[in-house]
Design a protein around this motif. Structure first.
Motif, mmCIF file in Angstrom:
data_model
loop_
_atom_site.group_PDB
_atom_site.id
_atom_site.type_symbol
_atom_site.label_atom_id
_atom_site.label_comp_id
_atom_site.label_asym_id
_atom_site.label_seq_id
_atom_site.Cartn_x
_atom_site.Cartn_y
_atom_site.Cartn_z
ATOM 1 N N MET A 1 0.849 -1.202 0.000
ATOM 2 C CA MET A 1 0.000 0.000 0.000
ATOM 3 C C MET A 1 0.879 1.244 0.000
ATOM 4 S SD MET A 1 -2.855 1.173 2.808
ATOM 5 C CE MET A 1 -3.875 -0.260 2.509
ATOM 6 N N ALA A 2 0.666 2.123 -0.963
ATOM 7 C CA ALA A 2 1.488 3.324 -1.081
ATOM 8 C C ALA A 2 1.226 4.275 0.079
ATOM 9 C CB ALA A 2 1.179 4.013 -2.405
ATOM 10 N N ALA A 3 2.280 4.941 0.528
ATOM 11 C CA ALA A 3 2.136 5.934 1.585
ATOM 12 C C ALA A 3 1.394 7.148 1.048
ATOM 13 C CB ALA A 3 3.506 6.345 2.106
ATOM 14 N N LEU A 4 0.527 7.714 1.866
ATOM 15 C CA LEU A 4 -0.271 8.876 1.499
ATOM 16 C C LEU A 4 0.301 10.132 2.144
ATOM 17 C CD1 LEU A 4 -3.860 7.419 2.069
ATOM 18 C CD2 LEU A 4 -2.617 7.562 -0.097
ATOM 19 N N HIS A 5 -0.023 11.283 1.542
ATOM 20 C CA HIS A 5 0.227 12.564 2.191
ATOM 21 C C HIS A 5 -1.134 13.182 2.478
ATOM 22 C CE1 HIS A 5 2.167 16.863 2.102
ATOM 23 N NE2 HIS A 5 1.674 16.528 3.295
ATOM 24 N N ILE A 6 -1.509 13.174 3.764
ATOM 25 C CA ILE A 6 -2.778 13.743 4.213
ATOM 26 C C ILE A 6 -2.484 15.091 4.850
ATOM 27 C CG2 ILE A 6 -4.847 13.411 5.599
ATOM 28 C CD1 ILE A 6 -4.431 11.272 3.463
ATOM 29 N N CYS A 7 -3.167 16.120 4.400
ATOM 30 C CA CYS A 7 -2.978 17.458 4.946
ATOM 31 C C CYS A 7 -4.286 17.941 5.556
ATOM 32 C CB CYS A 7 -2.517 18.415 3.848
ATOM 33 S SG CYS A 7 -2.033 20.035 4.475
ATOM 34 N N PHE A 8 -4.252 18.326 6.820
ATOM 35 C CA PHE A 8 -5.442 18.814 7.511
ATOM 36 C C PHE A 8 -5.468 20.335 7.511
ATOM 37 C CE2 PHE A 8 -4.714 14.624 9.344
ATOM 38 C CZ PHE A 8 -5.983 14.070 9.301
ATOM 39 N N ALA A 9 -6.603 20.897 7.146
ATOM 40 C CA ALA A 9 -6.829 22.330 7.309
ATOM 41 C C ALA A 9 -7.388 22.519 8.712
ATOM 42 C CB ALA A 9 -7.819 22.836 6.259
ATOM 43 N N CYS A 10 -6.547 22.951 9.619
ATOM 44 C CA CYS A 10 -6.923 22.962 11.042
ATOM 45 C C CYS A 10 -6.300 24.154 11.737
ATOM 46 C CB CYS A 10 -6.459 21.671 11.708
ATOM 47 S SG CYS A 10 -6.655 21.652 13.504
ATOM 48 N N SER A 11 -7.130 24.943 12.410
ATOM 49 C CA SER A 11 -6.641 26.122 13.137
ATOM 50 C C SER A 11 -6.774 25.961 14.643
ATOM 51 C CB SER A 11 -7.398 27.373 12.669
ATOM 52 O OG SER A 11 -7.103 27.653 11.310
#
Length: 392
Positions: A1-11
């Motif tokens: 399974m390929a590694a993912l780049h997850i980015c959260f928009a979080c303040s």
């Protein structure tokens, strides 16, 4: 399974002032990193001791952009700065998914890299906030989002009805709780009569009704005392709600309520392990992490029968449900548990077992990863989003 780049928009990434969303993203983000995925979190923050503009939090790349300018003049510049941060990250390591809560994409605008996933944690519409600007932003954010999911069936159904989402698919994935951090005391010890409330000190958390229930609780159980862990609403009201409520208590009861304020998250497991009963009489919730933490700690919990209460707690089996609008209902359930150590133990053991099986971090992290991978494989490929979102 390929590694993912997850980015959260979080303040509200901890230790900044935060609620359930900040705790959720930190918990999920750290575990995703442990599974070999790349995780980033980008948000706008006001000045304060927490404003370290860039840091590595157990592998999570946190970028805190300071809010600048006068309120009416800073919206566009701050949006552009936030967008630039997303694209800079994308150039370093292509982003697969950007995830945000209800109004997140209204603050960032469209055209961002990666697939846009909106996770419903309970937004203005769900919580009955009828501010036109808030609702407009929320509707815009839903239009920008490629996919939507929700932390409970309650918030999914409520938001669908209010915003008119029609038959748009909503995946329901509950919030996880770290059962290795929140666990019962090894010796089963507790502080006699100690009632613990955790949550922001605001009306919808039911704190007023809990305080109104205290005279009846103390009259029935003389050892009863309440500790309240949580800060005021942000921005704080002119007169703190904790002061208003404490001043309303009869003199002989006032000493039985301790207002602890906002505390470091790392102290909560120890606080909960001391409790005899944990009480969460919220009027409305989406999927409260605080409840799960009390349940995972193996405590007898009294929670609200409204909202997601019946989704989380099997009344009389894993906890007790009360009417959050009725102080007598709250008092009755708390008194029942404080007087019956055997029932407290039975409910707490069942609650712990339920959390390990249904809400544990390992199980739900795998479910989130499977969900992310599924989104990217169902015709919403990484290459499609990288090809169409490569420019700011």
């Amino acid at each position: 399974m390929a590694a993912l780049h997850i980015c959260f928009a979080c303040s509200e990434y901890p230790p900044a002032p935060h609620g359930g969303i900040g705790s959720f993203i930190q918990t999920l983000g750290r575990e995703l990193v442990r599974r070999g995925h790349r995780v980033s979190a980008v948000g706008m923050y006001y000045s304060g001791p927490h404003l370290v503009e860039e840091e590595n939090d157990c592998g999570v790349h946190v970028i805190r952009l300071p809010c600048r300018g006068w309120p009416l003049l800073r919206v566009l510049p701050n949006r552009l700065r936030q967008r630039k941060a997303f694209f800079d990250l994308h150039r370093q390591t292509p982003i697969d998914i950007i995830e945000g809560s209800e109004a997140a994409f209204a603050r960032t605008g469209g055209g961002l890299p990666g697939l846009k996933l909106l996770r419903m944690h309970g937004g203005p519409a769900f919580f009955g906030i009828r501010d036109f600007r808030e609702l407009r932003a929320e509707r815009w954010s839903f239009r920008i989002a490629d996919e939507i999911c929700a932390v409970s069936q309650c918030v999914a159904d409520g938001t669908r009805r209010i915003l008119g989402l029609g038959d748009r698919h909503v995946e329901v994935i509950p919030n996880p709780v770290n059962v290795e951090e929140f666990f019962p005391p090894a010796d089963g010890s507790e502080e006699e009569g100690l009632i613990v409330f955790t949550g922001t000190v605001i009306e919808r958390k039911g704190i007023r009704q809990l305080i109104e229930a205290m005279p009846a609780i103390v009259a029935a159980v003389p050892a009863a005392h309440l500790e309240v862990y949580g800060g005021e609403a942000v921005p704080e009201p002119p007169v703190p709600m904790a002061k208003v409520l404490n001043d309303s208590l009869p003199a002989e009861i006032a000493g039985r309520v301790s207002w602890k304020g906002r505390v470091a998250r790392g102290t909560l497991p120890g606080v909960l392990r001391r409790a005899s009963v944990c009480v969460y009489p919220s009027h409305i919730e989406a999927m409260p992490i605080g409840w799960l933490e009390g349940l995972a700690t193996g405590k007898a919990v009294v929670a609200s029968k409204t909202g997601p209460g019946p989704e989380i707690i099997d009344d009389g089996v894993t906890g007790l449900l009360c009417d959050p609008a009725d102080p007598q209902s709250i008092a009755g359930k708390v008194i029942r548990l404080l007087k019956d150590r055997e029932e407290r133990g039975r409910l707490g053991a069942a609650a712990r077992k339920m959390c390990v099986e249904r809400y544990s971090l390992p199980a739900l992290v795998e479910r989130n990863i499977d969900y992310y991978q599924g989104l990217l494989s169902r015709g919403k490929s990484v290459s499609k989003y990288r090809a169409t979102s490569g420019q700011s």
